[in-house]
Scaffold this active site. Structure first.
Site, PDB file in Angstrom:
ATOM      1  N   LYS A 179      44.292  38.104  53.891  1.00 34.35           N
ATOM      2  CA  LYS A 179      42.825  38.090  54.753  1.00 34.35           C
ATOM      3  C   LYS A 179      43.149  36.503  54.914  1.00 34.35           C
ATOM      4  O   LYS A 179      43.298  35.884  56.028  1.00 34.35           O
ATOM      5  CB  LYS A 179      41.576  37.793  53.825  1.00 34.35           C
ATOM      6  CG  LYS A 179      40.207  37.769  54.335  1.00 34.35           C
ATOM      7  CD  LYS A 179      38.979  37.670  53.239  1.00 34.35           C
ATOM      8  CE  LYS A 179      38.020  37.571  54.302  1.00 34.35           C
ATOM      9  NZ  LYS A 179      36.873  38.078  53.369  1.00 34.35           N
ATOM     10  N   GLU A 220      51.467  34.831  46.726  1.00 40.32           N
ATOM     11  CA  GLU A 220      52.301  36.187  46.530  1.00 40.32           C
ATOM     12  C   GLU A 220      53.068  37.225  47.769  1.00 40.32           C
ATOM     13  O   GLU A 220      53.992  37.163  47.703  1.00 40.32           O
ATOM     14  CB  GLU A 220      51.483  37.921  45.835  1.00 40.32           C
ATOM     15  CG  GLU A 220      51.251  36.877  44.990  1.00 40.32           C
ATOM     16  CD  GLU A 220      49.968  36.107  44.204  1.00 40.32           C
ATOM     17  OE1 GLU A 220      49.606  35.469  45.024  1.00 40.32           O
ATOM     18  OE2 GLU A 220      49.433  36.247  42.503  1.00 40.32           O
ATOM     19  N   GLY A 246      37.271  40.962  50.519  1.00 36.70           N
ATOM     20  CA  GLY A 246      38.733  41.406  50.434  1.00 36.70           C
ATOM     21  C   GLY A 246      39.061  42.513  49.530  1.00 36.70           C
ATOM     22  O   GLY A 246      39.241  43.602  50.308  1.00 36.70           O
ATOM     23  N   ARG A 247      37.995  43.383  49.030  1.00 39.03           N
ATOM     24  CA  ARG A 247      38.026  44.384  47.853  1.00 39.03           C
ATOM     25  C   ARG A 247      37.266  45.464  49.003  1.00 39.03           C
ATOM     26  O   ARG A 247      37.506  46.635  48.399  1.00 39.03           O
ATOM     27  CB  ARG A 247      37.728  44.250  46.627  1.00 39.03           C
ATOM     28  CG  ARG A 247      36.683  43.690  46.283  1.00 39.03           C
ATOM     29  CD  ARG A 247      35.563  42.842  44.831  1.00 39.03           C
ATOM     30  NE  ARG A 247      35.266  42.120  44.959  1.00 39.03           N
ATOM     31  CZ  ARG A 247      34.572  41.118  44.932  1.00 39.03           C
ATOM     32  NH1 ARG A 247      35.826  40.083  45.735  1.00 39.03           N
ATOM     33  NH2 ARG A 247      33.957  40.292  45.187  1.00 39.03           N
ATOM     34  N   GLU A 269      36.552  43.059  39.968  1.00 44.31           N
ATOM     35  CA  GLU A 269      36.291  41.297  40.576  1.00 44.31           C
ATOM     36  C   GLU A 269      33.997  41.104  41.220  1.00 44.31           C
ATOM     37  O   GLU A 269      34.287  40.422  41.177  1.00 44.31           O
ATOM     38  CB  GLU A 269      37.161  41.218  42.004  1.00 44.31           C
ATOM     39  CG  GLU A 269      37.836  40.464  42.437  1.00 44.31           C
ATOM     40  CD  GLU A 269      38.687  40.348  42.881  1.00 44.31           C
ATOM     41  OE1 GLU A 269      39.601  39.950  42.866  1.00 44.31           O
ATOM     42  OE2 GLU A 269      38.400  40.316  44.659  1.00 44.31           O
ATOM     43  N   HIS A 272      46.002  64.217  27.244  1.00 47.73           N
ATOM     44  CA  HIS A 272      47.156  64.188  26.376  1.00 47.73           C
ATOM     45  C   HIS A 272      47.683  62.530  26.224  1.00 47.73           C
ATOM     46  O   HIS A 272      49.164  62.135  25.300  1.00 47.73           O
ATOM     47  CB  HIS A 272      48.853  64.832  26.975  1.00 47.73           C
ATOM     48  CG  HIS A 272      48.075  66.454  27.102  1.00 47.73           C
ATOM     49  ND1 HIS A 272      47.944  67.472  26.551  1.00 47.73           N
ATOM     50  CD2 HIS A 272      48.123  66.866  28.289  1.00 47.73           C
ATOM     51  CE1 HIS A 272      47.822  68.388  27.237  1.00 47.73           C
ATOM     52  NE2 HIS A 272      47.533  68.513  27.483  1.00 47.73           N
ATOM     53  N   LYS A 275      44.764  30.656  40.084  1.00 44.89           N
ATOM     54  CA  LYS A 275      46.363  30.019  41.576  1.00 44.89           C
ATOM     55  C   LYS A 275      46.672  28.689  40.632  1.00 44.89           C
ATOM     56  O   LYS A 275      47.786  28.377  41.182  1.00 44.89           O
ATOM     57  CB  LYS A 275      45.443  30.773  42.539  1.00 44.89           C
ATOM     58  CG  LYS A 275      45.251  31.872  42.809  1.00 44.89           C
ATOM     59  CD  LYS A 275      44.831  32.282  43.794  1.00 44.89           C
ATOM     60  CE  LYS A 275      43.532  33.666  43.915  1.00 44.89           C
ATOM     61  NZ  LYS A 275      43.130  33.582  45.355  1.00 44.89           N
TER      62      LYS A 275
HETATM   63  O1  F6P Z   1      42.414  38.070  43.925  1.00 38.31           O
HETATM   64  C1  F6P Z   1      41.703  37.250  44.434  1.00 38.31           C
HETATM   65  C2  F6P Z   1      41.953  37.704  46.006  1.00 38.31           C
HETATM   66  O2  F6P Z   1      40.487  36.825  46.909  1.00 38.31           O
HETATM   67  C3  F6P Z   1      41.196  39.361  45.906  1.00 38.31           C
HETATM   68  O3  F6P Z   1      40.257  39.036  46.315  1.00 38.31           O
HETATM   69  C4  F6P Z   1      41.523  39.256  47.012  1.00 38.31           C
HETATM   70  O4  F6P Z   1      41.765  40.776  47.941  1.00 38.31           O
HETATM   71  C5  F6P Z   1      43.356  38.860  47.329  1.00 38.31           C
HETATM   72  O5  F6P Z   1      42.989  37.613  46.074  1.00 38.31           O
HETATM   73  C6  F6P Z   1      44.186  38.876  49.028  1.00 38.31           C
HETATM   74  O6  F6P Z   1      43.491  37.488  48.982  1.00 38.31           O
HETATM   75  P1  F6P Z   1      44.381  37.467  50.439  1.00 38.31           P
HETATM   76  O7  F6P Z   1      43.848  39.229  51.704  1.00 38.31           O
HETATM   77  O8  F6P Z   1      43.316  36.499  51.303  1.00 38.31           O
HETATM   78  O9  F6P Z   1      45.829  37.226  51.049  1.00 38.31           O
END
Ligand code: F6P
Length: 564
Positions: A216, A222, A288-289, A374, A405, A529
């Site tokens: 987003k 990452e 995001g979620r 979240e 199990h 972060k």
């Molecule tokens: O973990 C925090 C967060 O902002 C989530 O809400 C989001 O889904 C994720 O990081 C990834 O963010 P982006 O889509 O901006 O890379």
């Protein structure tokens, strides 16, 4: 800066909360017995069963009476659930700390709704449908083989890179709908641990691989790091195979033909080297979620085609309409959410299990963890004031029968009751008979048996009657009254999956509203972060190391001493 909104009501100070507290005390005094409640009311199952297009819901094995449901719905009304729901559906800025609209319901509205929803001064559904049409056209080219890689070969594999909401939803849906795949195979890379991408690309042919970078913000460490590693892997492997020369033009062409992006930040997409023509956007009003049915699901369109994705959207939309139009008394979404409040805030139950009896749903609990925790893992309310009661259920789970199990022992006989949602489907994508036994029926009988055992238990007399030695009797008793909800679908399809996801989205929304929290921000992930960025230099630099706290310093010293 967002203006400070009006404070939510303190839900714990309302007469409706007090009525529930009194009711809880009364039930405790009388004693809770599902067995007795079933015996006393032959209509109990009918009263607590609900039907939607795809599902039959049985809530009868929950620790509720008619009065409980009525009091819980009074509480929902006192909290303004209906008004806030309508505000969300209208695209109002109910995400207060970020001053954003919350309009994921717009992602799945049909084209006939174009012109009906102006969000942030734009025709939101027209925007949604414009991006969908571009994605469908792009996917058609890839799926038909018209879209070629840099060496002229068609795309066979897709690697979708993202994390959190830009990964969990697409992975879960891809895994869940595998039986419907009719396009390229997809893999998903999320962890910055280099083992993730290394394993995912090691047997791929770069000439037939398409990489989707999903972020987003397009700033997430990452994702951008993984995207850079993927870019390096693609160019390096193509060069080594002699498929491209090392010229800047050829490399740019390779990136253009093998990389696409999904983001709200098209400037950074261009900076990365991805042609903005090959970028698909979404909007600040998609959290995001809550974004899996936006462009974030591009891999899903490639894998399942336009028809599969439209069916998924229709499932979401049908549940949205159900949640908005069904009176609370008959609204299973609202009732499930309020029963969760009942357990969380009155019984003090700490966790909530989600147990899909369908192997394809194996990533569903992981997906729900982000959606619920979240969203609702907050200690302050939407005006910044402290919460006045416990919030944020802890969701966890594994598919049955594997969980049986592993951890079901605790659910059946432990000291910490765990309300659980059991999810199953009447039909299977893989009907198989083994020695005359329908294996799906064997599977389903476990789904049915578990909730029965949890609700009704097994008495000492029943155990004794089996000839059990007296001292072992207590170990073999099941007290029952362990609450469960059965969610029974007809078929696991794109439509029913969309409905299932929307069900939980709206449960999360309803709980958050009762607690007075902003379920749509996520400030709690920021500090870690920031600190990670500060710690990177300390791994090598003594001055940066000296600035760390004693524990972090000791851990870094261990790392330095052992790094090979
Ligand atoms: O973990 C925090 C967060 O902002 C989530 O809400 C989001 O889904 C994720 O990081 C990834 O963010 P982006 O889509 O901006 O890379």
């Amino acid at each position: 800066m967002p203006a400070k909104p009006a404070a939510p009501i303190d839900i714990t100070a309302t007469p409706e909360w007090k009525a529930l507290a009194d009711h809880y005390a009364k039930l405790q005094e009388e004693g809770i017995s599902l067995k007795d409640w079933f015996a006393a009311d032959p209509e109990r199952v009918a009263k607590l069963s609900f039907t939607t297009d795809d599902f039959h819901f049985d809530l009868s094995k929950n620790l509720v009476t008619d009065e409980t449901i009525s009091l819980l719905l009074d509480l929902a009304r006192a909290a303004g659930v209906e008004e806030r729901r309508d505000a969300m559906y209208a695209g109002e800025h109910i995400n207060t700390t970020e001053d954003r609209a919350v309009f994921h319901t717009g992602l799945r509205r049909p084209a006939s709704d174009i012109g009906k929803f102006i969000v942030d001064d734009r025709d939101a559904i027209a925007d949604v449908r414009e991006v969908l049409d571009r994605m469908y056209a792009f996917a058609d080219r890839v799926r038909s083989g018209e879209w070629k890689g840099v060496t002229g070969k068609a795309i066979e594999n897709v690697v979708s890179i993202g994390i959190g909401g830009s990964d969990l939803g697409p992975v879960m849906i891809y895994e869940t709908l595998k039986a419907f795949r009719n396009g390229p195979a997809c893999r998903f890379v999320s962890n910055i641990d280099p083992n993730d991408i290394a394993e995912k690309v090691k047997d791929l042919d770069p000439e037939t691989t398409l990489v989707i970078v999903v972020s987003k913000t397009f700033t997430t460490l990452e994702t951008i790091t993984n995207a850079k590693m993927a870019r390096w892997w693609l160019l390096d492997s193509l060069r080594k195979a002699g498929a491209i020369d090392g010229s800047a033009e050829k490399e740019a062409e390779a990136i253009a033909k093998h990389f696409v992006a999904v983001s709200t930040n098209l400037e950074l997409v261009a900076d990365f080297g991805i042609d903005p023509q090959n970028a698909f956007g979404f909007w600040s009003w998609v959290g995001g979620r809550f974004s899996t049915d936006s462009a974030v699901g591009l891999a899903l369109i490639l894998a399942f085609g336009k028809e599969g994705f439209e069916n998924l959207l229709a499932g979401f939309h049908d549940m949205d309409v159900y949640f908005q139009e069904t009176p609370l008394e008959k609204n299973v979404v609202a009732i499930m959410a309020m029963i969760n409040i009942w357990y969380n805030n009155f019984f003090g139950f700490e966790t909530h299990a989600v147990l899909p009896y369908n192997q394809y749903l194996h990533r569903f609990p992981a997906y729900l963890q982000q959606l619920t925790m979240e969203s609702n893992g907050k200690s302050v309310r939407w005006d910044g004031s402290a919460v006045t009661c416990g919030t944020g259920e802890i969701f966890w789970g594994e598919p049955g029968t594997n969980g049986q199990h592993a951890f079901y022992q605790l659910i059946h006989q432990g000291t910490k009751p765990v309300p659980a949602d059991f999810i199953a489907f009447a039909n299977t994508a893989n009907p198989i008979q083994e020695s005359g036994q329908d294996v799906h029926e064997l599977f389903l009988s476990n789904f049915l048996a578990q909730t029965k055992a949890l609700a009704f238990g097994k008495t000492a007399d029943e155990v004794r009657a089996e000839g059990t030695p007296e001292w072992i009797v207590p170990a073999r008793c099941f007290e029952g009254n362990r609450p469960t909800t059965s969610i029974f679908g007809v078929d696991l399809t794109p439509h029913s999956l969309g409905a299932l996801i929307a069900l939980y989205e709206h449960i999360v929304f309803t709980e958050g509203t009762v607690w007075g929290i902003d379920s749509f921000d996520q400030w709690g992930v920021e500090l870690g972060k920031q600190l990670a960025k500060q710690i990177v230099p300390a791994l090598h630099d003594d001055e940066a190391l000296a600035a760390q706290d004693a524990s972090t310093k000791a851990l870094i010293e261990f790392y330095r001493a052992n790094r090979k």
